[in-house]
Design a protein around this motif. Structure first.
Motif, PDB file in Angstrom:
ATOM      1  N   GLY A   1       0.847  -1.197   0.000  1.00  0.00           N
ATOM      2  CA  GLY A   1       0.000   0.000   0.000  1.00  0.00           C
ATOM      3  C   GLY A   1       0.874   1.234   0.000  1.00  0.00           C
ATOM      4  N   ARG A   2       0.283   2.333  -0.479  1.00  0.00           N
ATOM      5  CA  ARG A   2       1.065   3.575  -0.571  1.00  0.00           C
ATOM      6  C   ARG A   2       1.189   4.221   0.792  1.00  0.00           C
ATOM      7  NH1 ARG A   2      -1.582   6.688  -5.531  1.00  0.00           N
ATOM      8  NH2 ARG A   2      -0.033   8.183  -4.918  1.00  0.00           N
ATOM      9  N   ARG A   3       2.277   4.933   0.973  1.00  0.00           N
ATOM     10  CA  ARG A   3       2.487   5.643   2.246  1.00  0.00           C
ATOM     11  C   ARG A   3       1.366   6.650   2.461  1.00  0.00           C
ATOM     12  NH1 ARG A   3       7.437   5.058   5.095  1.00  0.00           N
ATOM     13  NH2 ARG A   3       6.359   6.124   6.758  1.00  0.00           N
ATOM     14  N   VAL A   4       0.937   6.759   3.685  1.00  0.00           N
ATOM     15  CA  VAL A   4      -0.107   7.735   4.015  1.00  0.00           C
ATOM     16  C   VAL A   4       0.557   9.113   4.122  1.00  0.00           C
ATOM     17  CG1 VAL A   4      -1.842   8.404   5.713  1.00  0.00           C
ATOM     18  CG2 VAL A   4      -1.401   5.978   5.266  1.00  0.00           C
ATOM     19  N   THR A   5      -0.067  10.108   3.503  1.00  0.00           N
ATOM     20  CA  THR A   5       0.463  11.476   3.545  1.00  0.00           C
ATOM     21  C   THR A   5      -0.592  12.411   4.136  1.00  0.00           C
ATOM     22  OG1 THR A   5      -0.436  12.019   1.376  1.00  0.00           O
ATOM     23  CG2 THR A   5       1.790  11.076   1.425  1.00  0.00           C
ATOM     24  N   VAL A   6      -0.187  13.631   4.449  1.00  0.00           N
ATOM     25  CA  VAL A   6      -1.160  14.588   5.003  1.00  0.00           C
ATOM     26  C   VAL A   6      -2.232  14.911   3.954  1.00  0.00           C
ATOM     27  CG1 VAL A   6       0.397  15.567   6.727  1.00  0.00           C
ATOM     28  CG2 VAL A   6       0.314  16.581   4.475  1.00  0.00           C
ATOM     29  N   LEU A   7      -1.808  14.960   2.699  1.00  0.00           N
ATOM     30  CA  LEU A   7      -2.777  15.212   1.625  1.00  0.00           C
ATOM     31  C   LEU A   7      -3.727  14.017   1.487  1.00  0.00           C
ATOM     32  CD1 LEU A   7      -3.520  17.284  -0.519  1.00  0.00           C
ATOM     33  CD2 LEU A   7      -2.063  16.031  -2.122  1.00  0.00           C
TER      34      LEU A   7
ATOM     35  N   ASN B   1       6.273   1.304   7.787  1.00  0.00           N
ATOM     36  CA  ASN B   1       6.463   1.450   6.340  1.00  0.00           C
ATOM     37  C   ASN B   1       5.380   2.284   5.669  1.00  0.00           C
ATOM     38  OD1 ASN B   1       8.814   0.015   5.961  1.00  0.00           O
ATOM     39  ND2 ASN B   1       7.735  -1.934   5.892  1.00  0.00           N
ATOM     40  N   ARG B   2       4.160   2.233   6.218  1.00  0.00           N
ATOM     41  CA  ARG B   2       3.034   2.845   5.497  1.00  0.00           C
ATOM     42  C   ARG B   2       2.384   4.023   6.228  1.00  0.00           C
ATOM     43  NH1 ARG B   2      -2.316   2.336   6.134  1.00  0.00           N
ATOM     44  NH2 ARG B   2      -3.572   3.046   4.369  1.00  0.00           N
ATOM     45  N   ALA B   3       2.187   3.903   7.521  1.00  0.00           N
ATOM     46  CA  ALA B   3       1.405   4.920   8.255  1.00  0.00           C
ATOM     47  C   ALA B   3       2.133   6.263   8.299  1.00  0.00           C
ATOM     48  CB  ALA B   3       1.140   4.434   9.678  1.00  0.00           C
ATOM     49  N   LEU B   4       1.354   7.319   8.503  1.00  0.00           N
ATOM     50  CA  LEU B   4       1.924   8.645   8.761  1.00  0.00           C
ATOM     51  C   LEU B   4       2.324   8.686  10.243  1.00  0.00           C
ATOM     52  CD1 LEU B   4       1.916  11.569   7.194  1.00  0.00           C
ATOM     53  CD2 LEU B   4       0.242  12.109   8.955  1.00  0.00           C
ATOM     54  N   VAL B   5       3.575   9.049  10.515  1.00  0.00           N
ATOM     55  CA  VAL B   5       4.049   9.081  11.906  1.00  0.00           C
ATOM     56  C   VAL B   5       4.020  10.527  12.422  1.00  0.00           C
ATOM     57  CG1 VAL B   5       5.962   8.588  13.479  1.00  0.00           C
ATOM     58  CG2 VAL B   5       5.492   7.038  11.569  1.00  0.00           C
ATOM     59  N   VAL B   6       3.225  10.730  13.466  1.00  0.00           N
ATOM     60  CA  VAL B   6       3.055  12.062  14.070  1.00  0.00           C
ATOM     61  C   VAL B   6       3.612  12.011  15.491  1.00  0.00           C
ATOM     62  CG1 VAL B   6       1.376  13.841  14.707  1.00  0.00           C
ATOM     63  CG2 VAL B   6       0.915  12.351  12.749  1.00  0.00           C
ATOM     64  N   VAL B   7       4.346  13.042  15.879  1.00  0.00           N
ATOM     65  CA  VAL B   7       4.988  13.046  17.202  1.00  0.00           C
ATOM     66  C   VAL B   7       4.452  14.214  18.031  1.00  0.00           C
ATOM     67  CG1 VAL B   7       7.202  13.169  18.425  1.00  0.00           C
ATOM     68  CG2 VAL B   7       7.084  12.082  16.176  1.00  0.00           C
TER      69      VAL B   7
ATOM     70  N   THR C   1      -3.114   0.532  10.116  1.00  0.00           N
ATOM     71  CA  THR C   1      -3.443   1.816  10.750  1.00  0.00           C
ATOM     72  C   THR C   1      -2.936   2.967   9.877  1.00  0.00           C
ATOM     73  OG1 THR C   1      -3.109   0.686  12.840  1.00  0.00           O
ATOM     74  CG2 THR C   1      -3.241   3.082  12.938  1.00  0.00           C
ATOM     75  N   ASP C   2      -3.733   4.020   9.756  1.00  0.00           N
ATOM     76  CA  ASP C   2      -3.361   5.128   8.860  1.00  0.00           C
ATOM     77  C   ASP C   2      -2.364   6.092   9.511  1.00  0.00           C
ATOM     78  OD1 ASP C   2      -5.278   4.374   6.775  1.00  0.00           O
ATOM     79  OD2 ASP C   2      -6.784   4.931   8.261  1.00  0.00           O
ATOM     80  N   VAL C   3      -2.605   6.396  10.789  1.00  0.00           N
ATOM     81  CA  VAL C   3      -1.759   7.381  11.484  1.00  0.00           C
ATOM     82  C   VAL C   3      -1.238   6.752  12.773  1.00  0.00           C
ATOM     83  CG1 VAL C   3      -1.712   9.632  12.644  1.00  0.00           C
ATOM     84  CG2 VAL C   3      -3.106   9.319  10.585  1.00  0.00           C
ATOM     85  N   ILE C   4       0.071   6.814  12.986  1.00  0.00           N
ATOM     86  CA  ILE C   4       0.650   6.347  14.247  1.00  0.00           C
ATOM     87  C   ILE C   4       1.161   7.569  14.991  1.00  0.00           C
ATOM     88  CG2 ILE C   4       2.449   4.945  15.333  1.00  0.00           C
ATOM     89  CD1 ILE C   4       2.159   2.937  13.111  1.00  0.00           C
TER      90      ILE C   4
END
Ligand code: KIV
Length: 275
Positions: A9-15, A85-91, A46-49
């Protein structure tokens, strides 16, 4: 999904998250604080971690998130990033790492992205000052997730873990804050402990996705603390939480079996012994 399928699957982006909202697709977010759990959470789709400063509670056993440092967040974010590998990582930007001045916020958020490899940061609050910070960060290429409602870093000012936005003034302020964060460039907003009808209204007013926790079904997505939804944090039972597993009981029972097996000489056996 087996580990062979990792990275599918494609990497999740903010867009991508904004497009999910436009298509009416709900966003699944969870926290993670280490490599192995981050891998599991990512492999499960999961989309966002979120590397949340809730690690203060579930990893470090602290009462509040206030003592967490920027170095603590970067340390955990690096481990998480290695497993994703895929989810958007938010800190999460920790307490007082972004409130003092825009310059400090820029330097600190820049460190998070540069040193951990994460994709975005999260800041709490929606005042005019906070919106200025969000605007500066986004203009510098640092995607920002907002966080309204109960904001744990303000637990002392708010007088405890309480639902926010119950009165007219609180409702109006939260909606204004949300619109202000969106105008400043935030790509998404967490709504924590917010009445369901208010969370729905805010979600409908915004083009960016809202991610709820204790905010009902009207948000564009949902986030939970991983250890809570896995049943590892057995003392924590808020109304909004659904436990999707009882890993706490499973883990304790496995450890009890191990202790018994060692004491009774049942483990290790020849099968576990090198010749
Ligand atoms: O720190 C955290 O885990 C969070 C979520 C509860 C949204 O901020």
């Amino acid at each position: 999904m087996s580990t062979q399928n990792r990275g599918e699957g494609r990497r999740v982006t903010v867009l991508g998250l904004r497009n999910m909202k436009a298509r009416g697709e709900r966003i699944a977010a969870l926290t993670a604080y280490d490599y192995l759990f981050a891998r599991l959470v990512d492999d499960a789709g999961t989309d966002v971690i979120l590397v949340g400063d809730s690690l203060a509670h579930v990893v470090l056993g602290l009462d509040t998130t206030l003592p967490i440092s920027l170095d603590d967040m970067i340390y955990h974010a690096r481990a998480v990033r290695r497993g994703v590998n895929r989810a958007l990582v938010v800190v999460d930007m920790p307490f007082l790492s972004y409130q003092v001045s825009v310059e400090e916020a820029m330097r600190n958020a820049g460190r998070v992205l540069k040193e951990s490899g994460a994709n975005a940061v999260k800041v709490e609050g929606g005042t005019r000052e906070r919106a200025e910070t969000v605007a500066s960060l986004t203009q510098a290429g640092i995607p920002v997730m907002g966080h309204l409602g109960f904001t744990p870093q303000s637990v002392n000012a708010l007088g405890g873990n309480r639902v926010q936005g119950r009165d007219v003034e609180g409702r109006t302020r939260m909606l204004e804050d949300a619109l202000r964060l969106e105008a400043a460039g935030a790509f998404s907003i967490v709504l924590e402990l917010v009445p369901g009808d208010l969370a729905s209204e805010i979600s409908q007013e915004l083009r960016i996705p809202t991610i709820g926790i204790g905010a009902g079904a009207g948000c564009d997505g949902q986030v939970l603390v991983l250890h809570d939804m896995l049943g590892l944090n057995r003392d924590f039972e808020p109304r909004f939480l659904r436990r999707f597993a009882d890993l706490g009981t499973l883990a304790e029972s496995a450890v009890r079996d191990y202790v018994r097996a060692v004491r009774e000489g049942e483990y290790p056996t020849a099968e576990h012994t090198f010749g």
